[in-house]
Design a protein around this motif. Structure first.
Motif, short mmCIF file in Angstrom:
data_model
loop_
_atom_site.label_atom_id
_atom_site.label_comp_id
_atom_site.label_asym_id
_atom_site.label_seq_id
_atom_site.Cartn_x
_atom_site.Cartn_y
_atom_site.Cartn_z
N UNK A 303 56.97 -7.64 33.69
CA UNK A 303 56.80 -9.02 34.15
C UNK A 303 56.31 -9.92 33.02
N UNK A 304 55.34 -9.43 32.26
CA UNK A 304 54.79 -10.21 31.16
C UNK A 304 55.84 -10.46 30.08
N UNK A 305 56.60 -9.39 29.73
CA UNK A 305 57.62 -9.53 28.69
C UNK A 305 58.70 -10.52 29.11
N UNK A 306 59.15 -10.41 30.38
CA UNK A 306 60.17 -11.34 30.87
C UNK A 306 59.68 -12.78 30.80
N UNK A 307 58.42 -13.00 31.18
CA UNK A 307 57.85 -14.35 31.14
C UNK A 307 57.75 -14.85 29.70
N UNK A 308 57.25 -13.98 28.81
CA UNK A 308 57.06 -14.38 27.41
C UNK A 308 58.38 -14.73 26.73
N UNK A 309 59.46 -14.02 27.11
CA UNK A 309 60.76 -14.26 26.49
C UNK A 309 61.53 -15.38 27.18
N UNK A 310 60.99 -15.89 28.27
CA UNK A 310 61.68 -16.97 28.97
C UNK A 310 62.95 -16.54 29.65
N UNK A 311 62.94 -15.32 30.24
CA UNK A 311 64.13 -14.81 30.91
C UNK A 311 64.47 -15.68 32.11
N UNK A 312 65.72 -16.07 32.22
CA UNK A 312 66.20 -16.90 33.32
C UNK A 312 66.62 -16.01 34.48
N UNK A 313 65.91 -16.11 35.61
CA UNK A 313 66.22 -15.30 36.78
C UNK A 313 66.87 -16.12 37.89
N UNK A 314 67.13 -17.37 37.65
CA UNK A 314 67.61 -18.23 38.72
C UNK A 314 69.00 -17.85 39.21
N UNK A 315 69.81 -17.25 38.31
CA UNK A 315 71.17 -16.92 38.71
C UNK A 315 71.35 -15.50 39.16
N UNK A 316 70.27 -14.71 39.19
CA UNK A 316 70.39 -13.31 39.57
C UNK A 316 70.31 -13.17 41.09
N UNK A 317 71.30 -12.55 41.73
CA UNK A 317 71.27 -12.42 43.18
C UNK A 317 70.25 -11.39 43.62
#
Length: 320
Positions: A303-317
């Motif tokens: 969770x921390x790594x995804x947040x730090x890298x700015x991973x875009x989750x808006x398009x993931x179903x």
């Protein structure tokens, strides 16, 4: 930036997943569901010694590995973390297909549990085995250290090491041939794995493939809902028929982690989450950062790594 999920293959000999099971009520409920589908107890799935008979041992082991991988996926989903692309090796390819929406969870676990019915090898059949090999890199290098040796097959390609000096491969075939190859090479060049008696991803696994073919044909596959990367060739699987073909060929065809992670890179993946312990940590070169997840503390790290890298989750179903 987008997120990819990677699922390893193989059946480990040591139990794992107990910490996640204790930490998350949803994981405990999930294991109860798997037990109901497979006829196994939660203890058999989670921590008991695997059976001794070869095919039954393989069957229970695959249920154990898949239950953990999907349990990790579900915990991540509860924190709104979902992949934009997905793929895996061997058993992990089937798990990824399920989580891409191409096959139902119950259907997958009934298939894995049903593989216990595969007949054991007839008496007198040459013993099979698996070995890890360290191959050379470069265009002129042999495809694997056992190239041209009878009864040895290249079963898997895990790609170059992090320092780029070697390529990690999986060989499979007759145990006597593998042991002879290892004995004739410098120590550590080829390492036969103790207790591995199934030559996975080689023509020697044809009896298993033939026995399971009808059961796979009976499954109602559907088109994947997100990009599903094949481990049998450099390809995105987009149709139900392509996923069925993967299931049919998976036991006899060589696998490639390189095909999976290269395909993910082409899909725009910039962070990979590796589910479970079957892909070694810190050894292989990936084209994007990866976080290995097996313990509860790894969830927070993901969770921390995804947040730090700015991973875009808006398009993931949201996958079930």
């Amino acid at each position: 930036m987008s997120l990819g999920y990677l699922f390893g293959g193989g059946v480990g000999t040591e139990p794992h997943g107990q910490e996640l099971y204790r930490a998350y009520p949803a994981v405990r409920d999930w294991y109860e569901q798997v037990a109901d589908w497979t006829g196994l107890t939660v203890s058999q799935i989670l921590e008991d010694d695997l059976p001794t008979a070869q095919e039954e041992r393989q069957s229970v082991g695959t249920v154990r590995e898949t239950a953990l991988a999907i349990g990790v996926h579900d915990v991540l989903a509860s924190f709104e973390l979902r992949p934009a692309a997905i793929g895996g090796l061997s058993l992990g390819a089937m798990t990824a297909s399920c989580l891409a929406g191409a096959v139902g969870r119950r259907q997958l676990f009934e298939l894995l549990a049903g593989s216990r019915d595969v007949p054991e090898p007839p008496p007198g059949t040459p013993e099979q085995g698996i070995a890890i090999a360290f191959g050379a890199t470069g265009e002129d290098a042999p495809s694997h250290p056992g190239e041209g040796v009878p009864d040895i097959y290249l079963a898997g390609d895990f790609g170059p090491t992090t320092d780029g000096t070697q390529r990690i491969l999986m060989l499979a075939g007759h145990a006597e041939a593998l042991n002879g190859l290892a004995a004739g090479l410098p120590p550590g060049a080829v390492v036969p794995l103790p207790g591995r008696t199934i030559a996975v991803h080689t023509p020697l696994r044809r009896p298993y493939r033939d026995f399971m073919a009808g059961r796979i044909d009976a499954i109602s596959f559907t088109d994947p809902e997100i990009p599903l990367l094949s481990c049998l060739e450099r390809k995105v699987l987009r149709s139900a028929d392509e996923v069925r073909d993967l299931f049919q060929r998976n036991s006899t065809d060589p696998i490639s982690l390189v095909d999976v992670y290269s395909g993910m890179k082409e899909q725009g993946v910039q962070l990979g989450l590796v589910m479970g312990p079957s892909i070694p940590e810190g050894l292989l070169a990936f084209p994007f950062p990866v976080v290995h997840i097996e313990q509860p503390e790894h969830i927070e790290q993901a969770l921390t790594t995804a947040y730090d890298l700015g991973i875009d989750l808006t398009g993931a179903p949201a996958l079930s």
